[in-house]
Design a protein around this motif. Structure first.
Motif, short mmCIF file in Angstrom:
data_model
loop_
_atom_site.label_atom_id
_atom_site.label_comp_id
_atom_site.label_asym_id
_atom_site.label_seq_id
_atom_site.Cartn_x
_atom_site.Cartn_y
_atom_site.Cartn_z
N TYR A 44 3.93 10.22 -2.78
CA TYR A 44 3.69 9.06 -1.92
C TYR A 44 2.26 8.56 -2.12
O TYR A 44 1.36 9.30 -2.53
CB TYR A 44 3.94 9.41 -0.45
N THR A 45 2.07 7.28 -1.83
CA THR A 45 0.75 6.67 -1.94
C THR A 45 0.49 5.83 -0.71
O THR A 45 1.42 5.28 -0.11
CB THR A 45 0.64 5.80 -3.21
N THR A 46 -0.77 5.75 -0.33
CA THR A 46 -1.18 4.91 0.80
C THR A 46 -2.16 3.83 0.38
O THR A 46 -2.70 3.12 1.24
CB THR A 46 -1.82 5.79 1.89
N ASP A 47 -2.38 3.69 -0.93
CA ASP A 47 -3.31 2.66 -1.40
C ASP A 47 -2.73 1.84 -2.55
O ASP A 47 -3.47 1.26 -3.33
CB ASP A 47 -4.64 3.29 -1.82
N GLY A 48 -1.42 1.80 -2.64
CA GLY A 48 -0.78 1.01 -3.68
C GLY A 48 -0.46 1.75 -4.95
O GLY A 48 0.28 1.25 -5.79
N GLY A 49 -1.06 2.93 -5.16
CA GLY A 49 -0.72 3.76 -6.31
C GLY A 49 -1.11 3.23 -7.66
O GLY A 49 -0.36 3.39 -8.63
N ASP A 78 -3.74 8.42 -7.27
CA ASP A 78 -3.45 7.78 -5.99
C ASP A 78 -2.12 8.23 -5.40
O ASP A 78 -1.75 7.80 -4.30
CB ASP A 78 -3.44 6.26 -6.15
N TRP A 79 -1.39 9.09 -6.11
CA TRP A 79 -0.11 9.59 -5.63
C TRP A 79 -0.26 11.05 -5.22
O TRP A 79 -0.80 11.86 -5.97
CB TRP A 79 0.96 9.46 -6.72
N LEU A 133 0.80 -1.22 0.00
CA LEU A 133 0.00 0.00 0.00
C LEU A 133 0.84 1.27 0.00
O LEU A 133 0.44 2.28 -0.59
CB LEU A 133 -0.94 0.02 1.22
N HIS A 134 1.98 1.26 0.67
CA HIS A 134 2.74 2.48 0.88
C HIS A 134 3.96 2.53 -0.02
O HIS A 134 4.87 1.71 0.09
CB HIS A 134 3.17 2.57 2.35
#
Length: 690
Positions: free
Chosen positions: A216-221, A226-227, A201-202
């Motif tokens: 940065y991404t917290t959901d897999g990008g 999502d970034w 995810l990160h």
């Protein structure tokens, strides 16, 4: 590309820069820091220190800074930290090469499967531990790939920039590099360098241009939206960062260059200060929250490199613990004590590795490669760590070379006299494609026991020699020297297969109470899934039930799920005899049914990411275009399995005397061990230990 001037220079400084030959290069791309970070401390003349030129191929600019001349007093009290007596020298071997490539980053999700990102739009892949490389992308100018991270054998992210528009971009592949998604725009005016993931995810990607941004991404990008982009250091004295940054599983992130910055939340927020070195930093690596290192170096006015260490999470740093004869581009540590500093200078044809066993307090020369080393990666293997490092050269022509060895384990790579690489056609489609499940397996009828494979004439493929410390595991019914002994012993000692306790019907115990393996028994589809999944190094959690007859918590659930979720295996539609449809209409897997030789060739080939395009017919009973044709061809090409000479009962010889494969025959446990062992652990040799 115009070089940004962040401070008003004195006429004397401008004159000095002109004399030294610094100039602007006009392109459509973003700004790279060349002379904007100026040292305002100290006294004496300012000197333009140059770290590197980016990109390497094509119009480039210098990444550097104006600094006061570094005096010896700014180093450690005892700067000569290179061990001179009895240096440790590891058994590095040249594994393979990529002709025409300028590789900037590598990523190995398993001991055999690896990816390399290169300038001019190239991505390469290996399925044999770095010996042979296949080019799976070749976009050419204006694409430059500077980062790659493989979350598993198939899920791969690459980052880089478009040197025509100046955009920082990311792409995904979910099928092992066969098809790549379209460009995800991270920054319309920023060159993205590397990308790293702390977990699925990160993720974090950092730019090499100014003002430098982190994405940065917290959901897999999975998509560009999502970034999230943030400016790392808004200070006017900020500048570029080195290519290598650190991202730990607890989301501690560190990066350094003109300034040193760290983040406690995966790149969302940053704290910045001066660079660790009085000139500038570059490579940054932390093995845990406390132990870390930064490296750097210059190619002008001096060719040298340096490393600093911290043991308190970056609160304080040592002086230079080593001065190398080339810039340090990458740092890689296995523990807080054991690691390497690697690098080089393309223009001086120098480079190599330095090694430490005391946390970077002292170093010893480990290998001179004569090329600029740029990236390293490691994977656990045989009780140790397989280590790879890659570098590039332009002499006598552009190419990249991969070096490797196993530290602390039992793998001794065999040097390749003439490393080879395969150039394949690149798919023209750029649409994002997710892994598609393979077609439903064909039901297999029961067959009589199968004779041992007889080797046909198949070209051998050089592969690393895998050995290990002595292993005491033995099977009563698989004595040393028997047909499948080496493969079964190897897989058992690696913890991939096991046997049955002695004492059962027809299986009396010997004096050592060794178990039985039953090599002639047919292998079930469930057993096969476990063997291949473990051999491929798949370990991801499987929280969902994918098949009606493979419930959560059942023996083979996780192994079957790991292959099915990647599209390597499938099942049978519900509704048939004895297989009623449940509420979710899940298919059936039939884990206790026997696996055929054809099915094994398909699953094994897919899990190994073999991508060879089949040409010609190899077996009399596997026609071109038939169900298992592609997969049997790939296994033959990689010297994994063979067939049976024609002329036997019911197997007449054709015009070219092709052998028979018997794709619908059941595969035995011994044959399966041979196929899987040859695929994932070629030339495995483990002493018996007795």
């Amino acid at each position: 590309m115009k070089v940004k001037v962040g401070l008003l220079l004195s006429l004397l400084a401008i004159f000095a820069l002109i004399i030294s030959g610094i100039s602007s290069v006009a392109t459509a791309g973003p700004k790279l820091s060349g002379i904007d970070a100026t040292d305002q401390s100290g006294t004496g003349p300012l000197v333009h220190y140059v770290s590197e030129r980016v990109p390497v191929r094509g119009e480039s600019v210098e990444r550097g800074a104006l600094r006061h001349v570094v005096q010896a007093s700014s180093l450690d009290a005892s700067p000569a930290r290179v061990q001179a007596a009895n240096p440790v020298s590891n058994s590095w071997q040249l594994l393979g090469s990529m002709p025409g490539a300028t590789v900037k980053d590598i990523s190995f999700p398993t001991p055999l499967i690896g990816y390399a990102a290169a300038e001019l739009g190239q991505v390469w892949k290996t399925t044999d531990g770095g010996v042979h490389w296949t080019r799976v992308m070749n976009l050419g100018f204006p694409y430059y790939w500077y980062g790659v991270h493989a979350l598993d054998s198939n899920t791969v992210a690459i980052t880089g920039f478009n040197n025509q528009t100046g955009e920082g971009i990311l792409r995904w592949s979910t099928d092992g590099g066969t098809v790549w998604g379209s460009d995800q725009l991270l920054n319309p005016h920023g060159w993205t360098f590397r990308v790293r993931f702390a977990d699925v995810l990160h993720g974090l990607a950092i730019e090499g241009t100014e003002p430098e941004k982190a994405h940065y991404t917290t959901d897999g990008g999975p998509t560009a939206s999502d970034w999230i982009s943030v400016t790392i250091d808004p200070n006017p004295q900020s500048g570029w960062f080195g290519s290598q940054f650190s991202l730990l599983p607890d989301l501690k992130a560190d990066t350094s260059g003109i300034t040193y910055c760290d983040s406690a939340n995966g790149g969302a927020n940053w704290n910045c200060g001066p660079s660790v070195d009085s000139v500038f930093d570059g490579a940054t690596f932390f093995v845990n929250d406390q132990a870390g290192w930064v490296g750097g170096g210059s190619i002008s006015p001096t060719i040298e490199g340096w490393v600093h260490r911290t043991t308190d999470g970056g609160a304080t740093w040592s002086g230079r613990t080593i001065t190398t004869p080339w810039p340090v581009r990458e740092i890689s540590f296995l523990t807080d004590q054991i690691g390497w500093a690697v690098g080089g200078d393309l223009y001086a044809n120098v480079g190599g590795m330095y090694f430490t066993t005391d946390g970077g307090q002292t170093w010893s020369p480990d290998l001179e490669t004569g090329i600029e080393m740029t990236s390293c990666d490691t994977q656990p293997l045989n009780g140790g760590q397989q280590v790879w490092c890659v570098g590039f050269t332009s002499s006598p022509s552009w190419s990249s070379s991969v070096y490797g060895f196993n530290y602390g384990g039992a793998t001794t790579p065999t040097a390749v006299t003439t490393p080879s690489a395969t150039v394949t056609a690149v798919p023209t489609s750029t649409a994002a494609v997710s892994a598609t499940p393979v077609s439903t397996d064909t039901p297999v009828s029961t067959a009589t026991s199968i004779a041992t494979d007889t080797a046909t004439s198949i070209p051998s493929t050089p592969t690393p020699l895998i050995t290990a410390t002595p292993c005491a595991i033995q099977f009563t019914d698989v004595p040393a020297g028997s047909t499948f002994y080496a493969n079964i012993h190897c897989l058992a000692c690696l913890g991939i297969i096991n046997g049955y306790p002695c004492g059962g019907a027809g299986e009396p115990c010997d004096p050592t109470n060794d178990p039985y393996f039953r090599p002639g028994n047919s292998v079930s589809r469930g057993q096969l899934s476990k063997i291949i999944s473990n051999s491929a190094g798949f370990s991801d959690a499987q929280p969902d039930q994918l098949f009606e007859d493979v419930p959560l918590g059942s023996t083979f659930h996780d192994f079957i799920g790991r292959l099915a979720s990647r599209g390597y295996i499938s099942g049978y539609p519900c509704g048939g005899a004895g297989e009623p449809c449940g509420p979710a209409n899940l298919p059936y897997f039939r884990p206790n049914s026997n696996a055929s030789r054809g099915q094994i060739s398909k699953i094994d080939s897919n899990a190994a990411n073999y991508l060879d395009d089949p040409v010609g017919q190899q077996f009399e009973d596997v026609q071109i275009g038939s169900t298992y044709y592609t997969y049997t061809y790939r296994l033959v090409t990689h010297s994994v399995m063979s067939g049976y000479p024609c002329g036997g009962t019911g197997e007449p010889c054709g015009p070219t005397n092709l052998p028979y494969f018997r794709p619908n025959s059941n595969a035995s446990r011994g044959q399966t061990s041979k196929i899987v062992g040859n695929t994932f652990f070629p030339l495995c040799s483990i002493p018996t230990g007795r």
